[in-house]
Every structure is written in structure tokens, then in C-alpha cells.
Design an enzyme around this catalytic site. Structure first.
Site, PDB file in Angstrom:
ATOM      1  N   GLU A 102       7.931 -21.791   7.690  1.00 50.70           N
ATOM      2  CA  GLU A 102       7.731 -20.472   9.154  1.00 50.70           C
ATOM      3  C   GLU A 102       8.685 -21.515  10.141  1.00 50.70           C
ATOM      4  O   GLU A 102       9.199 -20.488  10.851  1.00 50.70           O
ATOM      5  CB  GLU A 102       6.285 -20.847   9.248  1.00 50.70           C
ATOM      6  CG  GLU A 102       6.001 -21.339  11.076  1.00 50.70           C
ATOM      7  CD  GLU A 102       4.972 -20.742  11.422  1.00 50.70           C
ATOM      8  OE1 GLU A 102       4.540 -21.419  12.889  1.00 50.70           O
ATOM      9  OE2 GLU A 102       4.094 -20.300  11.374  1.00 50.70           O
ATOM     10  N   GLU A 121       0.738  -0.688  -0.202  1.00 48.74           N
ATOM     11  CA  GLU A 121      -0.643  -0.365   0.035  1.00 48.74           C
ATOM     12  C   GLU A 121       0.883   1.481   0.132  1.00 48.74           C
ATOM     13  O   GLU A 121       0.454   2.833   0.119  1.00 48.74           O
ATOM     14  CB  GLU A 121      -0.896  -0.250   1.257  1.00 48.74           C
ATOM     15  CG  GLU A 121      -2.087  -0.890   1.521  1.00 48.74           C
ATOM     16  CD  GLU A 121      -2.904  -1.157   2.450  1.00 48.74           C
ATOM     17  OE1 GLU A 121      -2.495  -0.449   3.414  1.00 48.74           O
ATOM     18  OE2 GLU A 121      -4.314  -2.072   1.988  1.00 48.74           O
TER      19      GLU A 121
END
Length: 309
Positions: free
Chosen positions: A123, A92
Site C-alpha cells: 500500500e 459482481e
């Protein structure tokens, strides 16, 4: 393998984000409205948890802005929800602040496909985080933010450790106290949001807290870098009709000029909102506006007060 699971299970049992809440054991028997009210009540505690970490957040932002001002990048690394939130915040920044895509980057364990589908085992690898950072050439001017609700995720911890060894500024954002992630980072931010409505579902309060903090890190850093004028997004990139209309509204709010002058200034400035505002407020031509902004490091307020022609 069983011993590994037993050790991890014991570790998770110590985390507040994983704690079981017996008072919610029959939540599935409540009405939809009652469950919604319960969730809403839970969410109201998140801003207070963030508020307790504001000094740490502010210190991390000042250090980030200092590095970015000399050409560094802001890199978010995380797994699962935490990684997705980092990618979201990074994506963004170009339309909001006219940054280059390479200036704010979100890296998620397992790569882009992990945005929509879990990548098993990603992860758990510190080495994967190191490889991802090496691939983008992490260096001393960069800021690396490891994000992990538990504060123990190997990918996030490994990212911070590797980045710190490379001389980068490091920030560890977690939702548990005394986390390995905060300990590994130069700036530890621990927003303790407590046990979740659904045991261990850290996309809930912990995810909300992470989103709030990432909003602060990117937004306030950009304010410090001169990407705004007051509360106006003067570096907005007008890439669609809505943003083109917003650009004109921003120039109008900043200058109070009539539409004809706004259009003329934007045309002269080749659509750059910040330049158009300077043209109108300082009564200068486009070349002078561009030069003043360059000399002021892109800070519109400083360019407005420049005495040079």
C-alpha cells in the site's frame, strides 16, 4: 527510519478515522449485547454521512457513465479493505449486469493474493499502482476510482495521479475531509464517518461507507447504460439454476406473459432476458428485437419505443 515513523504517526493523528475515543476505553468490559448495541448505533450514522456526499457521487457517476458508454472501463484501486471492496464490487458486475470481466475491474495493492492475506508494504507504493494501471493499459475513456479510508494511502493516491496523467477520469473515495486522494482526483468524494469503535479499524464504519458508495457507482452507472428496465436486472447472466429461474421471473414481471410464451421467447432470444422481453412486448421476432436493441445502444425502453420495424 524512526523519523519516518514519527512523521507518519503525526499524520495519522490528524485523521478522524484514526481518532481515539476515550468513552469506549472499557468497551471490553461490557456484555456482548451491549457491545452489539453500541456497534449498531455507530453503523446508523453511516448512511447520513453518505447522504451528505450525494451531489458529488452523482456527478462522478454521470461522468463515469459517459465514458463507459463510449467503451471505457471502470477500474477500482485500493489497498487492504478498500482494495477488497473494489474487487468485490467489480466481480459482481458480470453476473448482475452481463458485463465483460474486463469492463469493471478491481485491482488491489499486492495483487490477487492480497485478497486473503496482507502483502507487506504494497500500500506504500505509488509506483506499484502506476505499474498495475499500465498493465491493463489505462486510457482516456477509462474511469479510475482510488479508494482509501484515510485518503492518504500512497497506492490509491498514486493510482489517481497516474490515471489522470493518462487522461482517464479519476474519482477519489475517502473517509476523511481534505484528503490527498480527493485533491488528486477530478471528483473527490469524502464520506466522513468519524472515529471507529476500535481505534483505526477502518473496516468498520469507513468500510461500510465505501461499500455503499461503490454500490451506487456501479449500480447507477449500469442503470444509465441501459442495463436495467425499471428496477429489473434485464441484463442478468443466467449462469446457474437460481439465475435461470430469476431470468424467467424477470421476463414475467416485465411482460405479464404466461409461462409458455416466456419459454418460447427466451428460447428464441437464446436466453437473453432483454431480447425476450422485447419480443413479447413489441410482438417482434428475435432478429428484429436484436436489431432494435443494437440500434438503441442496448436500452430496452428506447427499443420498445422505436418506430422502425
Amino acid at each position: 527510519m524512526p523519523d519516518t515513523y514519527s512523521e507518519l504517526r503525526a499524520q495519522l493523528a490528524t485523521l478522524t478515522t484514526e481518532a481515539y475515543r476515550p468513552e469506549l476505553a472499557e468497551i471490553d468490559r461490557l456484555s456482548t449485547l451491549e457491545i452489539a448495541r453500541t456497534m449498531n448505533g455507530e453503523d446508523q450514522s453511516v448512511p447520513a454521512a453518505v447522504a451528505r456526499q450525494l451531489p458529488a457521487i452523482a456527478a462522478a457517476i454521470d461522468a463515469t457513465a459517459e465514458r463507459m458508454a463510449r467503451g471505457g472501463r471502470l477500474l477500482y484501486l485500493g489497498a487492504g479493505t478498500a482494495g477488497r471492496l473494489g474487487v468485490l464490487d467489480a466481480s459482481e458486475c458480470p453476473p448482475t449486469f452481463n458485463t465483460e470481466p474486463s469492463q469493471v475491474v478491481g485491482l488491489i495493492a499486492g495483487g490477487p493474493s492480497a485478497m486473503v492475506q496482507a502483502v507487506e508494504g504494497a500500500e506504500d507504493s505509488k509506483e506499484l499502482a502506476a505499474a498495475d494501471l499500465d498493465a491493463v493499459g489505462v486510457g482516456p475513456d477509462d474511469t479510475v476510482v482510488g479508494v482509501s479510508a484515510s485518503g492518504r494511502t500512497p497506492y490509491a493516491v498514486g493510482a489517481v495521479e497516474h490515471a489522470r496523467a493518462a487522461g482517464a477520469l479519476t474519482i477519489g473515495l475517502s473517509c476523511n475531509a481534505d484528503s490527498a486522494l480527493a485533491a488528486a482526483a477530478e471528483h473527490g468524494i469524502e464520506v466522513v464517518t468519524g472515529p471507529e469503535l476500535l481505534t483505526g479499524s477502518t473496516r468498520l464504519k469507513a468500510g461500510t461507507a465505501q461499500k455503499l458508495v461503490l454500490n451506487m457507482i456501479s449500480t447507477i452507472t449500469m442503470i444509465r447504460l441501459g442495463k436495467t428496465y425499471g428496477n429489473l436486472m434485464v441484463d442478468v447472466r443466467a449462469s446457474n439454476e437460481k439465475l435461470q429461474a430469476r431470468s424467467r421471473r424477470i421476463v414475467a414481471l416485465a411482460t405479464g406473459a404466461p409461462d409458455e410464451q416466456i419459454e418460447a421467447a427466451l428460447t428464441a432470444a437464446e436466453g437473453e432476458v432483454k431480447n425476450a422481453i422485447l419480443i413479447l412486448l413489441a410482438d417482434v421476432d428475435a432478429a428484429t428485437a436484436a436489431r432494435r436493441l443494437k440500434d438503441s445502444g442496448g436500452h430496452l425502453r428506447a427499443a420498445l419505443h422505436a418506430t422502425a420495424p
